[in-house]
Design an enzyme around this catalytic site. Structure first.
Site, PDB file in Angstrom:
ATOM      1  N   SER A  63      78.572  46.565  69.321  1.00  0.00           N
ATOM      2  CA  SER A  63      78.158  45.286  68.720  1.00  0.00           C
ATOM      3  C   SER A  63      78.438  44.053  69.574  1.00  0.00           C
ATOM      4  O   SER A  63      77.987  42.960  69.218  1.00  0.00           O
ATOM      5  CB  SER A  63      78.839  45.100  67.367  1.00  0.00           C
ATOM      6  OG  SER A  63      78.174  45.850  66.398  1.00  0.00           O
ATOM      7  N   LYS A  66      75.465  42.109  70.501  1.00  0.00           N
ATOM      8  CA  LYS A  66      74.817  41.172  69.571  1.00  0.00           C
ATOM      9  C   LYS A  66      74.939  39.731  70.077  1.00  0.00           C
ATOM     10  O   LYS A  66      74.109  38.880  69.760  1.00  0.00           O
ATOM     11  CB  LYS A  66      75.416  41.322  68.168  1.00  0.00           C
ATOM     12  CG  LYS A  66      75.114  42.687  67.514  1.00  0.00           C
ATOM     13  CD  LYS A  66      75.827  42.869  66.186  1.00  0.00           C
ATOM     14  CE  LYS A  66      75.364  44.069  65.363  1.00  0.00           C
ATOM     15  NZ  LYS A  66      75.574  45.395  65.906  1.00  0.00           N
ATOM     16  N   TYR A 188      67.375  48.040  69.377  1.00  0.00           N
ATOM     17  CA  TYR A 188      68.748  47.809  68.881  1.00  0.00           C
ATOM     18  C   TYR A 188      69.727  48.844  69.451  1.00  0.00           C
ATOM     19  O   TYR A 188      70.798  48.491  69.939  1.00  0.00           O
ATOM     20  CB  TYR A 188      68.725  47.840  67.348  1.00  0.00           C
ATOM     21  CG  TYR A 188      70.104  47.789  66.722  1.00  0.00           C
ATOM     22  CD1 TYR A 188      70.771  46.578  66.575  1.00  0.00           C
ATOM     23  CD2 TYR A 188      70.741  48.956  66.292  1.00  0.00           C
ATOM     24  CE1 TYR A 188      72.044  46.526  66.023  1.00  0.00           C
ATOM     25  CE2 TYR A 188      71.999  48.915  65.737  1.00  0.00           C
ATOM     26  CZ  TYR A 188      72.650  47.694  65.598  1.00  0.00           C
ATOM     27  OH  TYR A 188      73.917  47.654  65.056  1.00  0.00           O
ATOM     28  N   TYR A 240      83.236  40.675  61.730  1.00  0.00           N
ATOM     29  CA  TYR A 240      82.777  41.150  60.416  1.00  0.00           C
ATOM     30  C   TYR A 240      83.676  40.617  59.300  1.00  0.00           C
ATOM     31  O   TYR A 240      83.999  39.426  59.278  1.00  0.00           O
ATOM     32  CB  TYR A 240      82.716  42.686  60.373  1.00  0.00           C
ATOM     33  CG  TYR A 240      82.268  43.314  61.664  1.00  0.00           C
ATOM     34  CD1 TYR A 240      80.983  43.061  62.143  1.00  0.00           C
ATOM     35  CD2 TYR A 240      83.107  44.121  62.411  1.00  0.00           C
ATOM     36  CE1 TYR A 240      80.557  43.621  63.335  1.00  0.00           C
ATOM     37  CE2 TYR A 240      82.687  44.682  63.605  1.00  0.00           C
ATOM     38  CZ  TYR A 240      81.413  44.431  64.057  1.00  0.00           C
ATOM     39  OH  TYR A 240      81.004  44.976  65.239  1.00  0.00           O
ATOM     40  N   VAL A 258      82.308  48.808  67.888  1.00  0.00           N
ATOM     41  CA  VAL A 258      82.984  50.040  67.474  1.00  0.00           C
ATOM     42  C   VAL A 258      83.328  50.975  68.642  1.00  0.00           C
ATOM     43  O   VAL A 258      83.949  52.012  68.436  1.00  0.00           O
ATOM     44  CB  VAL A 258      82.207  50.825  66.390  1.00  0.00           C
ATOM     45  CG1 VAL A 258      82.184  50.069  65.074  1.00  0.00           C
ATOM     46  CG2 VAL A 258      80.816  51.199  66.854  1.00  0.00           C
TER      47      VAL A 258
END
Ligand code: GLN
Length: 304
Positions: A63, A66, A188, A240, A258
């Site tokens: 992530s 992102k 993605y 998050y 992760v």
């Protein structure tokens, strides 16, 4: 500042955490990463690099990507982005579906999976080759033209990425995904499947610490105001449902993945990246978060 000394103290203090937490299992290719890997790299705006442990070893950035896709999309469509993605912390797990139904297919922010799927969809609509573009961007900002995709991780996640497919289909039902779901997921998963080291990650975030300009080459990436906004999103949404805890303990804008990586920036000073594959229940590196907490505590430097 004696960064060498500070990094070696941090290494010793986080070692007991290697055996706590869990390495990611839902992406099978990541399940065999040894939990006692640990690396950390600090890169100053002047280009000095300080490292400890496995800082040169590549791992799956997941992530953290992102942040790169957000930068490309924000640069391309500016404020129009906020018609399709929010800018509030989610308070929910990174792959949660529940909020999306209440909020009619508009993800809370671009740094959770649903938000990043929308970023991938926008890149697909606006550019010819979003997989290549992101790689070019990461190679440029990290200063390493050899950075690449890890195809084994990408293939592995494609097989088990049911939740991500569900998120994309769900948003398509609200007209917030415009391209075929398989194409969006392909982009993605590729972005998540880039492999980089702490050294490369720390350097690649320097433009965010330097008001949108790569310090090494003076290349303009985004405006000062856009860099401010991306850093604000990292601070409020980058970890998050643990973003509040991270801001409280570390006090820097940051982004986790992760694969066990976390990258943070101290504006006008430095980028710092850590890697510790054992995660807490929210999917953030246990040793990595502790290491960054110790870093800002020992150096006395944070955004506050
Ligand atoms: N590729 C991962 C996923 O989509 C990224 C999640 C993460 O790093 N938090 O589930």
């Amino acid at each position: 500042m004696n960064y060498h000394q500070i990094l070696s103290e941090i290494y010793n203090e986080v070692t007991p955490l290697f055996s706590k937490g869990k390495v990611t299992r839902y992406i099978p290719a990541l399940a065999s990463v040894p939990p006692d890997k640990f690396g950390m790299a600090v890169c100053t705006l002047e280009g000095e690099m300080f490292t400890i442990g496995d800082a040169q070893e590549s791992f799956s950035i997941q992530s953290i990507s992102k942040v790169y896709s957000l930068t490309l999309v924000f640069k391309m469509i500016g404020e129009n982005l906020w018609d399709r993605v929010g800018k509030e912390p989610s308070g929910n797990p990174f792959n949660s579906l529940v909020q999306l139904e209440y909020e009619r297919g508009i993800p809370r922010n671009p740094l959770i999976n649903a938000g990043s799927l929308v970023l991938a969809d926008i890149l697909l609509s606006k550019t010819r080759d979003p997989k290549k573009d992101l790689l070019v961007f990461v190679r440029k900002t990290s200063g390493n033209p050899a950075v690449d995709y890890d195809n084994a991780v990408i293939a592995s996640e494609k097989i088990t990425g049911h939740r991500n497919f569900a998120l994309a289909h769900f948003m398509q039902s609200f007209n917030n995904i415009h391209n075929p779901v398989d194409d969006v997921l392909d982009v993605y998963f590729h972005h998540c499947g880039i492999a980089m080291s702490c050294v490369e990650l720390a350097r690649s975030f320097l433009f965010l610490a330097n008001h949108g300009v790569i310090p090494d080459t003076d290349e303009y990436i985004i405006s000062k105001s856009e860099a401010k906004r991306i850093n604000a999103l990292l601070l409020t949404c980058g970890l998050y449902d643990e973003s509040g805890d991270f801001a409280f303990r570390v006090g820097l804008p940051g982004k986790s993945g992760v694969g066990g990586g976390i990258v943070a920036v101290l504006p006008e000073k430095l980028g710092v990246a850590v890697w510790g594959p054992s995660l807490d229940p929210s999917g953030n590196s246990l040793a990595g978060t502790k290491a960054l907490e110790l870093f800002t505590t020992k150096t006395g430097m944070s955004v506050f």
